[in-house]
Design an enzyme around this catalytic site. Structure first.
Site, PDB file in Angstrom:
ATOM      1  N   GLU A  82       2.007   7.317  -1.617  1.00  0.00           N
ATOM      2  CA  GLU A  82       2.631   6.000  -1.425  1.00  0.00           C
ATOM      3  C   GLU A  82       1.807   5.212  -0.406  1.00  0.00           C
ATOM      4  O   GLU A  82       1.443   5.723   0.652  1.00  0.00           O
ATOM      5  CB  GLU A  82       4.077   6.206  -0.963  1.00  0.00           C
ATOM      6  CG  GLU A  82       4.904   4.945  -0.940  1.00  0.00           C
ATOM      7  CD  GLU A  82       4.671   4.154   0.316  1.00  0.00           C
ATOM      8  OE1 GLU A  82       4.374   2.941   0.195  1.00  0.00           O
ATOM      9  OE2 GLU A  82       4.777   4.739   1.402  1.00  0.00           O
ATOM     10  N   SER A  83       1.517   3.956  -0.729  1.00  0.00           N
ATOM     11  CA  SER A  83       0.502   3.204   0.017  1.00  0.00           C
ATOM     12  C   SER A  83       0.895   2.880   1.459  1.00  0.00           C
ATOM     13  O   SER A  83       0.053   2.931   2.359  1.00  0.00           O
ATOM     14  CB  SER A  83       0.156   1.914  -0.728  1.00  0.00           C
ATOM     15  OG  SER A  83       1.301   1.095  -0.883  1.00  0.00           O
ATOM     16  N   LYS A  84       2.166   2.539   1.712  1.00  0.00           N
ATOM     17  CA  LYS A  84       2.549   2.237   3.093  1.00  0.00           C
ATOM     18  C   LYS A  84       2.433   3.479   3.966  1.00  0.00           C
ATOM     19  O   LYS A  84       1.979   3.408   5.111  1.00  0.00           O
ATOM     20  CB  LYS A  84       3.972   1.676   3.162  1.00  0.00           C
ATOM     21  CG  LYS A  84       4.370   1.282   4.589  1.00  0.00           C
ATOM     22  CD  LYS A  84       5.770   0.694   4.658  1.00  0.00           C
ATOM     23  CE  LYS A  84       6.144   0.338   6.088  1.00  0.00           C
ATOM     24  NZ  LYS A  84       7.516  -0.214   6.186  1.00  0.00           N
ATOM     25  N   CYS A 188       6.079  -4.259  -6.828  1.00  0.00           N
ATOM     26  CA  CYS A 188       6.395  -2.980  -6.220  1.00  0.00           C
ATOM     27  C   CYS A 188       7.801  -2.553  -6.647  1.00  0.00           C
ATOM     28  O   CYS A 188       8.751  -3.347  -6.562  1.00  0.00           O
ATOM     29  CB  CYS A 188       6.328  -3.090  -4.700  1.00  0.00           C
ATOM     30  SG  CYS A 188       6.932  -1.623  -3.829  1.00  0.00           S
ATOM     31  N   ASP A 195       2.123  -7.453  -6.831  1.00  0.00           N
ATOM     32  CA  ASP A 195       0.835  -6.754  -6.790  1.00  0.00           C
ATOM     33  C   ASP A 195      -0.098  -7.465  -7.759  1.00  0.00           C
ATOM     34  O   ASP A 195       0.212  -7.590  -8.956  1.00  0.00           O
ATOM     35  CB  ASP A 195       0.991  -5.284  -7.208  1.00  0.00           C
ATOM     36  CG  ASP A 195       1.845  -4.489  -6.235  1.00  0.00           C
ATOM     37  OD1 ASP A 195       1.703  -4.699  -5.015  1.00  0.00           O
ATOM     38  OD2 ASP A 195       2.649  -3.665  -6.690  1.00  0.00           O
ATOM     39  N   HIS A 227       0.857   0.829  -8.994  1.00  0.00           N
ATOM     40  CA  HIS A 227      -0.421   0.494  -9.616  1.00  0.00           C
ATOM     41  C   HIS A 227      -0.846   1.564 -10.629  1.00  0.00           C
ATOM     42  O   HIS A 227      -1.236   1.260 -11.761  1.00  0.00           O
ATOM     43  CB  HIS A 227      -1.525   0.388  -8.549  1.00  0.00           C
ATOM     44  CG  HIS A 227      -1.289  -0.625  -7.482  1.00  0.00           C
ATOM     45  ND1 HIS A 227      -0.168  -0.652  -6.698  1.00  0.00           N
ATOM     46  CD2 HIS A 227      -2.063  -1.647  -7.044  1.00  0.00           C
ATOM     47  CE1 HIS A 227      -0.253  -1.643  -5.821  1.00  0.00           C
ATOM     48  NE2 HIS A 227      -1.401  -2.271  -6.025  1.00  0.00           N
ATOM     49  N   GLU A 228      -0.775   2.821 -10.186  1.00  0.00           N
ATOM     50  CA  GLU A 228      -1.231   3.925 -11.023  1.00  0.00           C
ATOM     51  C   GLU A 228      -0.413   4.021 -12.307  1.00  0.00           C
ATOM     52  O   GLU A 228      -0.948   4.269 -13.391  1.00  0.00           O
ATOM     53  CB  GLU A 228      -1.130   5.240 -10.239  1.00  0.00           C
ATOM     54  CG  GLU A 228      -1.921   5.271  -8.936  1.00  0.00           C
ATOM     55  CD  GLU A 228      -1.116   4.813  -7.714  1.00  0.00           C
ATOM     56  OE1 GLU A 228      -1.456   5.228  -6.599  1.00  0.00           O
ATOM     57  OE2 GLU A 228      -0.143   4.031  -7.891  1.00  0.00           O
ATOM     58  N   ARG A 256      -3.561  -4.573   0.369  1.00  0.00           N
ATOM     59  CA  ARG A 256      -2.369  -4.817   1.174  1.00  0.00           C
ATOM     60  C   ARG A 256      -2.438  -3.871   2.359  1.00  0.00           C
ATOM     61  O   ARG A 256      -2.630  -2.672   2.184  1.00  0.00           O
ATOM     62  CB  ARG A 256      -1.088  -4.589   0.369  1.00  0.00           C
ATOM     63  CG  ARG A 256       0.186  -4.906   1.158  1.00  0.00           C
ATOM     64  CD  ARG A 256       1.415  -4.644   0.335  1.00  0.00           C
ATOM     65  NE  ARG A 256       1.524  -5.570  -0.792  1.00  0.00           N
ATOM     66  CZ  ARG A 256       2.369  -5.413  -1.790  1.00  0.00           C
ATOM     67  NH1 ARG A 256       3.157  -4.351  -1.839  1.00  0.00           N
ATOM     68  NH2 ARG A 256       2.427  -6.303  -2.775  1.00  0.00           N
ATOM     69  N   GLY A 257      -2.287  -4.400   3.569  1.00  0.00           N
ATOM     70  CA  GLY A 257      -2.363  -3.554   4.756  1.00  0.00           C
ATOM     71  C   GLY A 257      -3.714  -2.891   4.928  1.00  0.00           C
ATOM     72  O   GLY A 257      -3.809  -1.787   5.464  1.00  0.00           O
TER      73      GLY A 257
END
Length: 281
Positions: A82-84, A188, A195, A227-228, A256-257
């Protein structure tokens, strides 16, 4: 395995002050794949190609160091990251002392590998490549190659994935072509934030109707998915509806971030694309 509802997304998060690998939040790929009929052994190869532009740590004297990092998560890992949580984990390195950049690379590689392969009977490793400031000029800014679908004047009425829009000339001689679009947008699944991405589709087989393909890409505009998962859905829909002999779907999402995610899925083994970023990234 953790679900997106329990991730740091959409929650207030304290800025990490100390190195903490437990911040990494893996999400089982099987959760998203089962929803679109992808079997336990997926019919594709590929990887999630991440770039981190905000990476820093302290040297033994306490002097801050910075780098750009490229991460390669094979799509056969049981979990995506998870990106965050990835960003929070990288932030936890900011006040941590390391002997060298190589020590940082090995620490990140070990932590990402553990999270991505967690619960697997046959764990593997995640690729990590880091560039020091004197190597920053090696970073390419380029655009995806291919015929731009966005030139077409089409009427768009679908804003949730509509694979029924896809058509191909199944009774004609096969072709080989590469098509691109900058109109990929999804949201998201936890926060609803948009996104934005660019998409490249390379295939050989029955010629895909380009206007139909563009309308299909636009149909993701209100879709909620990581995304994936979006790239895998696109791969599966084109495979089913257009019956290509070979197919590669590659997306580059805006960052992002300080992180961008660029999933690639392909029907056949192939070299991964050279590291780059688009103007939008």
């Amino acid at each position: 395995m953790y679900s997106p509802d329990h991730s740091p997304l959409g929650q207030a998060s304290a800025y990490p002050q100390h190195y903490d690998p437990t911040l990494l939040f893996p999400i089982a790929r099987a959760m998203g794949r089962s929803a679109i009929g992808i079997p336990a052994k997926p019919p594709f190869f590929g990887a999630d190609l991440w770039t981190a532009y905000e990476l820093s740590w302290l040297d033994p004297r306490g002097k801050p160091q910075v780098a750009i990092a490229h991460f390669t998560l094979p799509c056969e890992t049981p979990n995506l990251i998870e990106s965050k949580s990835f960003k929070l984990y990288l932030n936890s390195l900011n006040s941590t002392h390391f002997e060298s950049m190589e020590a940082v690379r090995e620490r990140i590689r070990a932590d990402l590998s553990e999270a991505a392969w967690r619960a697997s009977e046959h764990p593997g490793t995640v690729g990590v490549r880091m560039l020091a400031p004197d190597q920053f000029e090696e970073e390419r800014i380029a655009e995806m190659q291919g015929l731009l679908l966005d030139r077409l004047k089409v009427e768009c009425t679908h804003y949730e994935p509509a694979p029924e829009l896809l058509t191909a000339a199944l009774d004609e001689a096969p072709v080989e072509e590469t098509l691109t679009s900058h109109l990929l947008k999804s949201n998201c699944p936890v926060t609803g934030q948009p996104d934005w991405g660019s998409l490249q589709i390379s295939y050989s087989g029955p010629q895909i109707d380009q206007a139909a393909l563009l309308r299909y890409i636009v149909s993701f505009r209100d879709h909620q998915g990581f995304h994936e998962q979006c790239v895998e859905r696109i791969f599966m829909d084109i495979s089913a509806r257009c019956q290509p002999i070979k197919l590669t779907v590659y997306a580059r999402y805006t960052r992002r971030g300080g992180l961008d995610i660029n999933p690639l899925r392909t029907s056949h083994p192939m070299p991964l694309p050279q590291a780059m970023r688009t103007a939008r990234q």
